[in-house]
Motif scaffolding. Structure first.
Motif, PDB file in Angstrom:
ATOM      1  N   SER A  35      24.183 -15.404 -17.568  1.00  0.00           N
ATOM      2  CA  SER A  35      23.120 -15.104 -16.611  1.00  0.00           C
ATOM      3  C   SER A  35      22.574 -13.701 -16.848  1.00  0.00           C
ATOM      4  CB  SER A  35      23.652 -15.185 -15.190  1.00  0.00           C
ATOM      5  OG  SER A  35      24.444 -14.058 -14.913  1.00  0.00           O
ATOM      6  N   VAL A  36      21.416 -13.472 -16.304  1.00  0.00           N
ATOM      7  CA  VAL A  36      20.783 -12.163 -16.442  1.00  0.00           C
ATOM      8  C   VAL A  36      21.673 -11.048 -15.899  1.00  0.00           C
ATOM      9  CG1 VAL A  36      18.336 -11.679 -16.615  1.00  0.00           C
ATOM     10  CG2 VAL A  36      19.142 -13.379 -14.996  1.00  0.00           C
ATOM     11  N   SER A  37      22.274 -11.312 -14.776  1.00  0.00           N
ATOM     12  CA  SER A  37      23.068 -10.256 -14.155  1.00  0.00           C
ATOM     13  C   SER A  37      24.248  -9.874 -15.045  1.00  0.00           C
ATOM     14  CB  SER A  37      23.549 -10.694 -12.780  1.00  0.00           C
ATOM     15  OG  SER A  37      24.309 -11.865 -12.880  1.00  0.00           O
ATOM     16  N   THR A  38      24.776 -10.849 -15.743  1.00  0.00           N
ATOM     17  CA  THR A  38      25.865 -10.541 -16.664  1.00  0.00           C
ATOM     18  C   THR A  38      25.367  -9.605 -17.765  1.00  0.00           C
ATOM     19  OG1 THR A  38      26.911 -12.675 -16.263  1.00  0.00           O
ATOM     20  CG2 THR A  38      27.528 -11.515 -18.273  1.00  0.00           C
ATOM     21  N   VAL A  39      24.210  -9.936 -18.273  1.00  0.00           N
ATOM     22  CA  VAL A  39      23.640  -9.068 -19.299  1.00  0.00           C
ATOM     23  C   VAL A  39      23.439  -7.668 -18.736  1.00  0.00           C
ATOM     24  CG1 VAL A  39      21.679  -8.669 -20.806  1.00  0.00           C
ATOM     25  CG2 VAL A  39      22.465 -10.996 -20.394  1.00  0.00           C
ATOM     26  N   SER A  40      22.894  -7.612 -17.546  1.00  0.00           N
ATOM     27  CA  SER A  40      22.667  -6.319 -16.910  1.00  0.00           C
ATOM     28  C   SER A  40      23.973  -5.539 -16.782  1.00  0.00           C
ATOM     29  CB  SER A  40      22.053  -6.517 -15.525  1.00  0.00           C
ATOM     30  OG  SER A  40      21.960  -5.293 -14.838  1.00  0.00           O
ATOM     31  N   LYS A  41      25.004  -6.220 -16.371  1.00  0.00           N
ATOM     32  CA  LYS A  41      26.294  -5.560 -16.202  1.00  0.00           C
ATOM     33  C   LYS A  41      26.838  -5.061 -17.534  1.00  0.00           C
ATOM     34  CE  LYS A  41      27.527  -8.096 -12.086  1.00  0.00           C
ATOM     35  NZ  LYS A  41      27.934  -9.456 -11.688  1.00  0.00           N
ATOM     36  N   VAL A  42      26.667  -5.851 -18.554  1.00  0.00           N
ATOM     37  CA  VAL A  42      27.123  -5.426 -19.876  1.00  0.00           C
ATOM     38  C   VAL A  42      26.388  -4.150 -20.290  1.00  0.00           C
ATOM     39  CG1 VAL A  42      27.093  -5.985 -22.338  1.00  0.00           C
ATOM     40  CG2 VAL A  42      27.762  -7.727 -20.677  1.00  0.00           C
ATOM     41  N   ASN A  44      24.897  -1.947 -18.484  1.00  0.00           N
ATOM     42  CA  ASN A  44      25.194  -0.780 -17.674  1.00  0.00           C
ATOM     43  C   ASN A  44      26.701  -0.526 -17.530  1.00  0.00           C
ATOM     44  OD1 ASN A  44      22.384  -0.055 -16.743  1.00  0.00           O
ATOM     45  ND2 ASN A  44      22.496  -2.191 -16.120  1.00  0.00           N
ATOM     46  N   SER A  45      27.472  -1.212 -18.336  1.00  0.00           N
ATOM     47  CA  SER A  45      28.933  -1.028 -18.348  1.00  0.00           C
ATOM     48  C   SER A  45      29.538  -1.107 -16.953  1.00  0.00           C
ATOM     49  CB  SER A  45      29.295   0.328 -18.970  1.00  0.00           C
ATOM     50  OG  SER A  45      28.515   0.587 -20.106  1.00  0.00           O
ATOM     51  N   ARG A  46      29.133  -2.112 -16.215  1.00  0.00           N
ATOM     52  CA  ARG A  46      29.722  -2.291 -14.888  1.00  0.00           C
ATOM     53  C   ARG A  46      31.061  -3.013 -15.028  1.00  0.00           C
ATOM     54  NH1 ARG A  46      26.968   0.877 -13.972  1.00  0.00           N
ATOM     55  NH2 ARG A  46      25.030   1.093 -12.802  1.00  0.00           N
ATOM     56  N   ALA A  54      31.358  -9.325 -23.081  1.00  0.00           N
ATOM     57  CA  ALA A  54      30.635  -8.097 -23.404  1.00  0.00           C
ATOM     58  C   ALA A  54      30.303  -8.050 -24.888  1.00  0.00           C
ATOM     59  CB  ALA A  54      31.467  -6.880 -23.008  1.00  0.00           C
ATOM     60  N   ALA A  55      31.290  -8.343 -25.697  1.00  0.00           N
ATOM     61  CA  ALA A  55      31.090  -8.294 -27.150  1.00  0.00           C
ATOM     62  C   ALA A  55      30.012  -9.290 -27.569  1.00  0.00           C
ATOM     63  CB  ALA A  55      32.396  -8.579 -27.873  1.00  0.00           C
ATOM     64  N   HIS A  56      30.145 -10.476 -27.025  1.00  0.00           N
ATOM     65  CA  HIS A  56      29.187 -11.527 -27.366  1.00  0.00           C
ATOM     66  C   HIS A  56      27.753 -11.124 -26.989  1.00  0.00           C
ATOM     67  CE1 HIS A  56      27.299 -15.636 -26.381  1.00  0.00           C
ATOM     68  NE2 HIS A  56      27.122 -15.379 -27.680  1.00  0.00           N
ATOM     69  N   VAL A  57      27.608 -10.679 -25.749  1.00  0.00           N
ATOM     70  CA  VAL A  57      26.285 -10.283 -25.269  1.00  0.00           C
ATOM     71  C   VAL A  57      25.739  -9.127 -26.105  1.00  0.00           C
ATOM     72  CG1 VAL A  57      25.037  -9.242 -23.338  1.00  0.00           C
ATOM     73  CG2 VAL A  57      26.659 -11.100 -22.926  1.00  0.00           C
TER      74      VAL A  57
END
Lengths: 355, 355
Positions: A35-42, A44-46, A54-57
DNA sequence: GTGAAAGCGCTAACAC
DNA sequence: GTGTTAGCGCTTTCAC
């Protein structure tokens, strides 16, 4: 009807499809199967993201060449981590300021953006106000105003002025000790025996220009020399205007034996006019400038001038601005930096022997 | 409520009370008793708004000091009417470009923004790529890259390079005729009788630097003078590096009688080093620069140099960029501007009589 | 003529 | 751990 050949549609068709529009987070998400939010978190290192995801994204981000959109992020966050510098024009003074600002920005986590009115200042007094409200709170977290044309800016964020407008009471300022500097420059001329001293003044709406003229007058008064107001001509901090003024000043009978210019650019113009009129500097005319811009050291003859730490002013202004943005309570809101007389070869004792 | 000058606070009577934040269109709408879309239409002069409503809304906008948020508008529209100029650092060359860019922007309806890498180019080769993808399509409609560190930018919008990186094939460029210019400069030296000519070269990754060296070699070959490679030293277009190089070149036995520097900044550094070593210019050493930046006219002695129309290059780059943005098909995608030899006083015939 | 609503690309609650 | 949802401030169909 699904007829629109938009980038996102292309991407939905299958992986690996690169459209011509910029890559969005949405596309990264689809491509990575998250999801987008996952990408966002990756990005911004949340917390709360598995190392594998994380690695995949990150891989997908890399592959697609994705970069976050400054604009979208700015709209969402109140912070942008960008500092704006507003200059009237790109000339030696503002450029030095910019260099200092760039120094201060280094490793601060902020980015630097310069906006120029494009030299159209006289047509658009108050342009800073417009720019400020369009940028502040969305594009920049704060701004440095260089020789602003306005007094108070009711801005939505921190603002620091370098070489401020007259009557600026509220906004923090960084400035040089213009009064002392001007006094020192004129005293130097007086000590060399000059009494018939002309002055090319600066932009009347700037505190700096007023103080430089005041320093000029004070130094003269202090030495018991009466000011001949016909020798005080307006230069507006602009080479062209100063050139005209210098022609008037030097082209007439009973011309001064020395000239104090409120800026180096104008002093350089005086030098040019002197050369034009066949007046030898410093033999027949002494010239003192103000600023010590790089060019002043390279003139012929090299210019005696009052140095103000321009680059440092840029640095200090940005440092102060960052404090303000961070919510700190700076010890001092109005910083004045010292000036020094730099002796070079454009001044000489009145009636001195040839070198 | 009499005597309440704080429009924003008054307005904050409703929901979303936040005193110091910027005025939004939403607030204007509430205050004016209309919808946001109506305000938007008024601002953008869309059809379908009664004169009365328009006047009223404009009044509120005026009173509240509202300005549209560049960011929000940019996110919504694909066009921003802002052009970005990306420079490695603010130095004389890029500043001149900026001035030219400002010239071209005037009355074009575009605004100009300059982004600087802050001189950290060597640490961040390719910084332009990052900036570009973060800005393009959202913050700027197109960008001018000044002496970029990258070859091709897979950008999401029009890009024009000034003084491009080697091997740039796809992006439009504006550049000076570096080959001819360098030839002319070196020929001048040869005509003065010099044969032992040194060169301080520029940034090896730039086409301009390569062509200037090529021109140097060609001129020498053409005159039947063999190139002494030990006399060709790297300056990287940076004053500090050039100074070091010049020390090596001039401090040794069998030093050259003339030096061709690939930029004025470096030529000025050569002048400094010569002074430092007590080598008189032009009596014992002739120096030719490249660029004709303002400072070159003011050095001691004034620098003989190859002039390239920097400001015009900035102007042309922006003009070309605007054409690209407007969707026009520019007649030429690679513009080369002429160079001229500017004779000043840093060169002199070998063994010439004292002036 | 005017308003309601969708959505630009992103982040941050809050659910699951 | 990850997805869903609700906007940031604005412009723009499309109803009314």
């Amino acid at each position: 009807m699904p007829g629109a050949p938009r980038g996102i549609d292309d991407l939905a068709a299958g992986p690996g499809v690169r459209s011509h529009r910029r890559v969005t987070m949405q596309q990264v998400a689809v491509e990575a199967g998250v999801s987008v939010s996952t990408v966002s978190k990756v990005i911004n290192s949340r917390y709360g993201i598995s190392a594998a995801t994380a690695a995949h994204v990150n891989g997908v981000i890399e592959r697609l060449g994705y970069e976050t959109s400054l604009v979208a992020r700015s709209l969402r966050n109140q912070r942008t981590n960008v500092i704006g510098v507003l200059v009237a024009d790109f000339e030696p003074f503002s450029t030095e300021v910019l260099k200092g600002a760039a120094d201060a920005i280094r490793d601060s986590g902020f980015e630097l953006v310069a906006y120029s009115a494009g030299g159209r200042v006289d047509e658009h007094v108050g342009w800073e106000r417009r720019y400020l409200s369009r940028l502040m709170g969305t594009l920049v977290d704060g701004a440095v105003l260089v020789t602003p044309t306005v007094t108070d800016v009711d801005s939505d964020g921190p603002v620091v002025a370098i070489d401020p407008h007259t009557g600026s009471t509220t906004i923090p300022t960084v400035t040089a000790d213009n009064l002392q500097g001007a006094r020192a420059g004129v005293r130097h001329l007086l000590q060399l025996g000059h009494t018939r001293i002309g002055m090319v003044t600066g932009r009347v709406d700037l505190v700096s220009a007023q103080l430089r003229e005041q320093g000029f007058r004070e130094a003269l008064a202090e030495a018991g020399v009466a000011v001949d107001d016909s020798l005080v001509v307006p230069g507006a901090f602009e080479a062209d205007v100063a050139r005209e003024a210098a022609r008037g000043l030097l082209g007439r009978p009973g011309r001064p034996t020395a000239v104090f210019a409120a800026s180096d650019q104008m002093a350089l113009a005086v030098l040019e006019v002197a050369a034009e009129l066949g007046i030898r500097v410093p033999h027949e005319l002494s010239v003192v400038g103000f600023d010590n811009i790089p060019e002043s050291a390279l003139s012929d003859p090299p210019l005696t001038t009052v140095q103000q730490p321009i680059r440092e002013m840029g640095r200090d202004a940005v440092a102060l601005l960052i404090e303000l943005i961070e919510g700190a309570e700076p010890a001092e809101l109005h910083r004045t930096l010292g000036t020094d007389l730099v002796l070079r070869r454009s001044t000489r004792a009145l009636g001195g022997t040839p070198s």
